[in-house]
Write a protein that holds these residues in place. Structure first.
Motif, PDB file in Angstrom:
ATOM      1  N   VAL A 125      94.338  53.849  22.250  1.00 25.67           N
ATOM      2  CA  VAL A 125      94.295  52.376  22.310  1.00 25.67           C
ATOM      3  C   VAL A 125      93.176  51.844  21.436  1.00 25.67           C
ATOM      4  N   VAL A 126      91.982  52.502  21.532  1.00 29.35           N
ATOM      5  CA  VAL A 126      90.825  52.051  20.740  1.00 29.35           C
ATOM      6  C   VAL A 126      91.119  52.195  19.258  1.00 29.35           C
ATOM      7  N   LEU A 127      91.681  53.356  18.866  1.00 23.43           N
ATOM      8  CA  LEU A 127      91.936  53.575  17.437  1.00 23.43           C
ATOM      9  C   LEU A 127      92.986  52.609  16.912  1.00 23.43           C
ATOM     10  N   ASN A 128      94.027  52.326  17.738  1.00 22.33           N
ATOM     11  CA  ASN A 128      95.036  51.353  17.303  1.00 22.33           C
ATOM     12  C   ASN A 128      94.417  49.964  17.127  1.00 22.33           C
ATOM     13  N   ALA A 129      93.501  49.612  18.041  1.00 26.39           N
ATOM     14  CA  ALA A 129      92.841  48.302  17.916  1.00 26.39           C
ATOM     15  C   ALA A 129      92.055  48.224  16.623  1.00 26.39           C
ATOM     16  N   VAL A 130      91.346  49.312  16.277  1.00 27.53           N
ATOM     17  CA  VAL A 130      90.564  49.333  15.036  1.00 27.53           C
ATOM     18  C   VAL A 130      91.490  49.240  13.834  1.00 27.53           C
TER      19      VAL A 130
ATOM     20  N   GLU B  10      85.581  40.485  15.132  1.00 26.13           N
ATOM     21  CA  GLU B  10      86.832  40.928  15.748  1.00 26.13           C
ATOM     22  C   GLU B  10      86.776  42.419  16.077  1.00 26.13           C
ATOM     23  N   LEU B  11      86.171  43.217  15.188  1.00 32.21           N
ATOM     24  CA  LEU B  11      86.024  44.642  15.444  1.00 32.21           C
ATOM     25  C   LEU B  11      85.146  44.882  16.674  1.00 32.21           C
ATOM     26  N   ARG B  12      84.049  44.104  16.806  1.00 33.95           N
ATOM     27  CA  ARG B  12      83.174  44.260  17.973  1.00 33.95           C
ATOM     28  C   ARG B  12      83.921  43.977  19.271  1.00 33.95           C
ATOM     29  N   ARG B  13      84.750  42.890  19.290  1.00 36.91           N
ATOM     30  CA  ARG B  13      85.507  42.551  20.512  1.00 36.91           C
ATOM     31  C   ARG B  13      86.502  43.647  20.854  1.00 36.91           C
ATOM     32  N   ALA B  14      87.169  44.213  19.824  1.00 40.29           N
ATOM     33  CA  ALA B  14      88.163  45.260  20.078  1.00 40.29           C
ATOM     34  C   ALA B  14      87.517  46.491  20.700  1.00 40.29           C
ATOM     35  N   LEU B  15      86.313  46.850  20.238  1.00 37.91           N
ATOM     36  CA  LEU B  15      85.640  48.029  20.773  1.00 37.91           C
ATOM     37  C   LEU B  15      84.982  47.747  22.121  1.00 37.91           C
ATOM     38  N   ALA B  16      84.479  46.532  22.317  1.00 37.97           N
ATOM     39  CA  ALA B  16      83.771  46.206  23.550  1.00 37.97           C
ATOM     40  C   ALA B  16      84.696  46.262  24.764  1.00 37.97           C
ATOM     41  N   ALA B  17      85.994  46.113  24.529  1.00 41.58           N
ATOM     42  CA  ALA B  17      86.933  46.161  25.657  1.00 41.58           C
ATOM     43  C   ALA B  17      87.026  47.571  26.239  1.00 41.58           C
ATOM     44  N   HIS B  18      86.552  48.585  25.499  1.00 43.82           N
ATOM     45  CA  HIS B  18      86.702  49.964  25.944  1.00 43.82           C
ATOM     46  C   HIS B  18      85.369  50.723  26.023  1.00 43.82           C
ATOM     47  N   ILE B  19      84.360  50.289  25.221  1.00 43.78           N
ATOM     48  CA  ILE B  19      83.081  51.016  25.167  1.00 43.78           C
ATOM     49  C   ILE B  19      81.954  50.017  25.416  1.00 43.78           C
ATOM     50  N   PRO B  20      81.146  50.248  26.439  1.00 42.56           N
ATOM     51  CA  PRO B  20      80.011  49.341  26.662  1.00 42.56           C
ATOM     52  C   PRO B  20      78.890  49.633  25.657  1.00 42.56           C
ATOM     53  N   PHE B  21      78.538  48.666  24.831  1.00 43.08           N
ATOM     54  CA  PHE B  21      77.447  48.854  23.859  1.00 43.08           C
ATOM     55  C   PHE B  21      76.760  47.498  23.620  1.00 43.08           C
ATOM     56  N   ALA B  22      75.610  47.545  22.905  1.00 40.20           N
ATOM     57  CA  ALA B  22      74.830  46.323  22.663  1.00 40.20           C
ATOM     58  C   ALA B  22      75.145  45.707  21.307  1.00 40.20           C
ATOM     59  N   SER B  23      75.289  46.532  20.282  1.00 41.39           N
ATOM     60  CA  SER B  23      75.571  45.986  18.957  1.00 41.39           C
ATOM     61  C   SER B  23      76.227  47.051  18.100  1.00 41.39           C
ATOM     62  N   LEU B  24      76.905  46.565  17.044  1.00 40.95           N
ATOM     63  CA  LEU B  24      77.599  47.437  16.095  1.00 40.95           C
ATOM     64  C   LEU B  24      77.022  47.135  14.711  1.00 40.95           C
ATOM     65  N   VAL B  25      76.667  48.178  13.945  1.00 40.99           N
ATOM     66  CA  VAL B  25      76.005  48.008  12.646  1.00 40.99           C
ATOM     67  C   VAL B  25      76.648  48.928  11.636  1.00 40.99           C
ATOM     68  N   VAL B  26      76.836  48.413  10.393  1.00 42.54           N
ATOM     69  CA  VAL B  26      77.208  49.246   9.253  1.00 42.54           C
ATOM     70  C   VAL B  26      76.032  49.218   8.286  1.00 42.54           C
ATOM     71  N   LEU B  27      75.541  50.404   7.864  1.00 40.43           N
ATOM     72  CA  LEU B  27      74.428  50.530   6.930  1.00 40.43           C
ATOM     73  C   LEU B  27      74.948  51.048   5.598  1.00 40.43           C
ATOM     74  N   LEU B  28      74.547  50.381   4.499  1.00 45.77           N
ATOM     75  CA  LEU B  28      74.925  50.795   3.146  1.00 45.77           C
ATOM     76  C   LEU B  28      73.652  51.099   2.365  1.00 45.77           C
ATOM     77  N   PRO B  29      73.475  52.306   1.838  1.00 45.67           N
ATOM     78  CA  PRO B  29      72.280  52.608   1.044  1.00 45.67           C
ATOM     79  C   PRO B  29      72.183  51.672  -0.158  1.00 45.67           C
ATOM     80  N   ASP B  30      70.971  51.080  -0.328  1.00 39.62           N
ATOM     81  CA  ASP B  30      70.742  50.150  -1.442  1.00 39.62           C
ATOM     82  C   ASP B  30      69.961  50.828  -2.563  1.00 39.62           C
ATOM     83  N   ASP B  31      68.965  51.619  -2.197  1.00 42.94           N
ATOM     84  CA  ASP B  31      68.235  52.473  -3.128  1.00 42.94           C
ATOM     85  C   ASP B  31      67.636  53.601  -2.302  1.00 42.94           C
ATOM     86  N   ASP B  32      66.711  54.353  -2.885  1.00 44.83           N
ATOM     87  CA  ASP B  32      66.162  55.502  -2.182  1.00 44.83           C
ATOM     88  C   ASP B  32      65.371  55.116  -0.938  1.00 44.83           C
ATOM     89  N   ALA B  33      64.906  53.885  -0.871  1.00 45.71           N
ATOM     90  CA  ALA B  33      64.008  53.504   0.235  1.00 45.71           C
ATOM     91  C   ALA B  33      64.563  52.379   1.098  1.00 45.71           C
TER      92      ALA B  33
END
Length: 820
Positions: free
Chosen positions: A13-18, A36-59
């Motif tokens: 169900v979670v994967l289909n929602a994603v 929308e992605l946060r709401r879909a996951l929150a219905a099944h997994i209790p969490f505080a926040s969702l983050v995507v990190l993209l490397p910008d440079d070495d630091a």
């Protein structure tokens, strides 16, 4: 399953929602898709926040989150740039494994900030590329309590990361394409592309602006109607930045040919485009070129004006040939100032050298010219220059080289400035500074003169009493006393004569320089005699006078320099300084050609930031009224004009002094190898006054102290102290009705002695009577006024001393014993 477990039905169900969220949004990095992605996951997994990190440079990394928590730092926002955590990056991006932080309070600064905002544990999993499975991002899920990250469904999060990876990668690629298109479209340079038939296929906004055509008019137009000559790959493309002509259309519809710089590139791997060109409008450049031509004409005009200005400037400006050292240019002011026609001056060999009246000036000019020919600058010099039909002027000469790009001297230029008025003013300032120095020393000189004079007066009183008294019998004892007294009076008289002679030497009006062979050690002794009163209050005097040859200098000028250095040395030592403060004068001759005079002190030294400025005229660190700031400037000028030099060292190397100290060294070229009658002073015997008063006499001059004791001791009980320390000891064990105290004494001065007694025993301080040969000077006058004590100005008679003693005792009565 690692971490927490999720049943398979729920997992699907979670994967289909994603998948549904990823299908609906072309960019998963948009805030609405993230929400929308946060709401879909929150219905099944209790969490505080969702983050995507993209490397910008070495630091650093880019931060995309579903929350806008105000408790987070300002830079932790959607799309914000945050520092990378090396441990996180190693685990996720390099090792391609999940990273679990069960307690963010133990992490780095960013983790601790998240902990305070309610994100107290988190887990991060790699996000892989769909093409080559490389890790290009990280998916992070945070939890509100410590320890929850360890129970998170990590397997499920990894599958979610694989699903959103395609969408995130597509978002990045789309954003990159949009940025590239935006860059091309907003470029200031025009860009055109055309196909193999020579028809335009694409153009950016700058190309539309440059050609004056709309996109519809430009697309499909033959490139040959726009560019002349037409670029043809078959015959060869022009060089980069080749100059072509662009046929543009003006707003009124007329055609205009614009110069452009064109870089045309052939395209091999594009089925639609054969070539593209980068075009830069050169119209402004050509306008600038025309402006440069106009500027050059203006420069030539200014050069002419500059020549006119040089000719009319109140300076003699000249140029010499660096090979022949003869004049090649002389401005018209030289003709007016020197009275010599320019044509005559330019053809007269050695004209400028011949203008110098004095040999010193000629030598300074020749040295400066030779240094300039060698590419070196010289310091300005002053010399007298001859004028035809008029008196010579004093001029300041400055000569310098003009150096070409290759480092060669192409010309020698210089100027002479008439400083006759300044020279006269400076001479007056020198005299004023000498008078200021004498004024500063007057107190010390008066002290040294009046002490012997006071002794003479008291001695003459004693002689009158002994010789004129009834029943005088000059027995052996009296005869010995008379002879001893006469000897001491004779020595004191000679001292007065010497001091007055020295004062007359330093006060001599400044005329022309009198360079004679001067005995250096005698001049040092004279200067020390004049400054002794200034120095002994603060330090002891140390002499180290060697056997040195005489020097050629004006004796008064050398004395002026030494007096100035000695006064400065004394003033650099604080009153009552700890240790053994000293002012040391040394003379030596390490070779037969020079003599060195060194004045060294153990005082406060000279701060590094002002060490070079102390020679500047009018620069002083003293209080207003304490000096003109010309002393060292004039001293250096006097020494340098005599062919010597003077320099300073502070702190003194090789000596460990509390404040560094300072030493001034004068280096000068070596020159090679009676009793006066004094009218008698009448003596008036003292009147009968109240006797038995206990008097403490504090006087460092032994003959004067003995004479005072003899005269006052005829009436009162007298105790002698040769200095303040001895007087303090006497006051500690005895009571005195009156204290006669000299103001200027070695070690602790009379002023410091009085202030110490006044602080400890105010009743005793009221019984002070000051003796001084210095009744003037700002410090003395202020102290005497504040203390309110009677003053005996030297020389004074025995009657004056007895009278003031009577007044003090009459006003205050007898002093109580120390034990009462």
């Amino acid at each position: 399953m690692r971490g927490g477990s999720v049943p398979d039905p729920d997992k699907l169900v979670v994967l289909n929602a994603v998948l549904r969220v990823a299908a609906r949004h072309p960019s998963l990095l948009a805030p609405v898709a993230f929400e929308e992605l946060r709401r879909a996951l929150a219905a099944h997994i209790p969490f505080a926040s969702l983050v995507v990190l993209l490397p910008d440079d070495d630091a650093h990394q880019r931060f995309y989150t579903d929350t806008d928590n105000p408790k987070l730092p300002r830079d932790i926002r959607f799309g914000g740039r945050i520092p990378s955590d090396p441990a996180f990056c190693q685990r996720v991006y390099v090792e391609v494994r999940p990273f679990v932080c069960d307690d963010a309070s133990l992490g780095n600064a960013m983790d601790r900030a998240g902990f305070e905002a309610g994100y107290r544990s988190y887990v991060g999993v790699p996000v892989r590329s769909s093409g080559d499975a490389r890790v290009f991002a990280a998916l992070v899920m945070s939890f509100p309590q410590p320890g929850e990250a360890g129970r998170a469904p990590i397997d499920l999060l990894e599958e979610i990361a694989d699903i959103i990876g395609v969408g995130v990668e597509r978002s990045l690629r789309s954003a990159r394409e949009r940025r590239l298109a935006m860059i091309l479209d907003t470029s200031c340079d025009a860009m055109l592309a055309w196909d193999r038939s020579g028809r335009v296929t694409d153009a950016n906004r700058a190309a539309l602006t440059l050609t004056g055509l709309s996109r519809e008019e430009l697309i499909g137009r033959r490139i040959g109607t726009l560019l002349d000559p037409e670029p043809d790959p078959a015959v060869g493309l022009p060089q980069p930045d080749a100059r072509l002509v662009l046929v543009a259309r003006l707003p009124d519809g007329e055609a205009r040919r614009l110069p452009v710089a064109a870089t045309v590139t052939a395209v091999e791997d594009d089925p639609l485009v054969a070539c593209h060109a980068l075009l830069r409008d050169l119209s402004a450049w050509e306008a600038n070129e025309r402006e440069v031509v106009a500027h050059l004409a203006r420069i030539r005009e200014l050069e002419e004006q500059h020549r006119t200005l040089l000719d009319n400037a109140p300076l003699v400006i000249f140029r010499l040939d660096p090979r022949s050292l003869e004049l090649v240019y002389l401005n018209h002011c030289a003709e007016r100032l020197l009275g010599v026609p320019l044509d005559e001056a330019l053809v007269t060999p050695g004209f400028l050298c011949g203008l110098h009246v004095d040999p010193e000036g000629t030598a300074a000019y020749e040295e400066a010219v030779l240094r300039a020919r060698a590419g070196m600058r010289s310091s300005p010099y002053e010399a007298r220059l001859a004028r035809r039909g008029a008196h010579a002027i004093t001029a300041r000469g400055t000569i310098y080289p003009l150096v070409g790009k290759g480092g060669e001297v192409v010309a020698i230029e210089g100027l002479f400035m008439d400083v006759s008025v300044e020279h006269a003013a400076r001479t007056r300032l020198i005299q004023a500074d000498r008078l200021s120095t004498l004024g500063t020393l007057a107190a010390g000189v008066a002290h040294e003169i009046n002490n012997p004079a006071a002794f003479i007066l008291l001695g003459l009183d004693m002689m009158a009493r002994m010789l004129d008294g009834p029943g005088v019998d000059l027995g052996p004892t009296v005869s010995e006393q008379v002879r001893s007294m006469l000897g001491e009076l004779r020595d004191s008289t000679r001292r007065i004569v010497d001091i007055v002679r020295d004062l007359r030497m330093f006060a001599r009006a400044p005329g022309g320089p009198r360079r004679i062979a001067v005995d250096v050690n005698r001049t040092v002794e004279s200067a020390l005699s004049l400054t002794r009163g200034q120095i002994i209050e603060r330090a002891r005097i140390v002499r180290d006078l060697g056997d040195v040859p005489p020097v050629l200098i004006d004796e008064g000028r050398l004395g002026q320099v030494l007096v100035n250095l000695l006064v400065n040395a004394a003033q650099a030592i604080p009153r009552n300084a700890p240790g053994e403060p000293a002012v040391t004068v040394t003379t030596r001759s390490e070779d037969p050609r020079t003599v060195e005079i060194e004045v060294r002190d153990t005082g406060l030294g000279i701060a590094q930031e002002i060490r070079d400025r102390i020679w500047d005229p009018f620069f002083t660190t003293k209080e207003p009224g304490a000096g003109t700031g010309l002393g060292l400037s004039i001293s250096r000028e006097i020494i340098e004009r005599s062919g010597g030099r003077i320099y300073v060292e502070s702190p003194i190397e090789g000596e460990e002094l509390p404040h560094g100290g300072a030493r001034f060294v004068i280096v000068l070229p070596a020159a090679g190898r009676g009793d006066s009658s004094i009218p008698p002073m009448p003596s008036t015997p003292p009147r009968s006054i109240r006797s038995g008063v206990r008097v403490l006499v504090v006087e460092d001059e032994a003959p004067l102290a003995r004479a005072l004791a003899e005269e006052i001791g005829r009436v009162h009980e007298v105790t002698l102290a040769s200095g303040a320390q001895g007087a303090l000891s006497a006051l500690g064990s005895q009571r005195f009705d009156v204290i006669l105290c000299d103001l200027r004494m070695p070690g602790m001065s009379g002023e410091a002695f009085y202030e110490k007694v006044a602080a400890d025993r105010p009743d005793v301080a009221k019984r002070f009577v000051f003796m001084t040969g210095v009744g003037f000077g700002a410090d003395v006058e202020r102290f005497l006024a504040e203390s309110g004590r009677p003053v005996l100005e030297k020389p004074f008679s025995a009657e004056d001393a007895l009278s003031v003693i009577q007044k003090v005792v009459t006003r205050l009565g007898r002093a109580a014993n120390p034990g009462r």
